[in-house]
Design an enzyme around this catalytic site. Sequence first.
Site, PDB file in Angstrom:
ATOM      1  N   CYS A  13       0.830  -1.211   0.000  1.00  0.00           N
ATOM      2  CA  CYS A  13       0.000   0.000   0.000  1.00  0.00           C
ATOM      3  C   CYS A  13       0.869   1.268   0.000  1.00  0.00           C
ATOM      4  O   CYS A  13       1.589   1.526   0.963  1.00  0.00           O
ATOM      5  CB  CYS A  13      -0.906  -0.054   1.228  1.00  0.00           C
ATOM      6  SG  CYS A  13      -1.743   1.477   1.644  1.00  0.00           S
ATOM      7  N   CYS A  16       0.205   3.704   2.832  1.00  0.00           N
ATOM      8  CA  CYS A  16       0.687   3.091   4.082  1.00  0.00           C
ATOM      9  C   CYS A  16       2.193   3.320   4.242  1.00  0.00           C
ATOM     10  O   CYS A  16       2.675   3.583   5.343  1.00  0.00           O
ATOM     11  CB  CYS A  16       0.394   1.590   4.098  1.00  0.00           C
ATOM     12  SG  CYS A  16      -1.345   1.156   4.010  1.00  0.00           S
TER      13      CYS A  16
END
Length: 87
Positions: A13, A16
């Site tokens: 991600c 992230c």
Amino acid sequence: MEKTVIKFYANWCGPCKIYGPTFERVKQDLKDVVNFVEVNVEEDEKNLSGQYKVKGIPMTILLEGDEVKKSHSGRMNEEQLKQFILN
């Protein structure tokens, strides 16, 4: 009442990855006040992401005891994360 912050993320991600260092800095600043937990949703053997109904990542959840006080989907900067935790 004990506070716990849970960050849900995945290694693939992009947001992230950007949020990770911010979370780490705040974790270091507040480690004596709050418990910090990080959960990789792809390795979530306890199914915490299902328990807390995580629909998107990164997601940050604040618990007081066992009760969800608030949650935030997406990244936050250091100041936003500290406000999220402390207020």
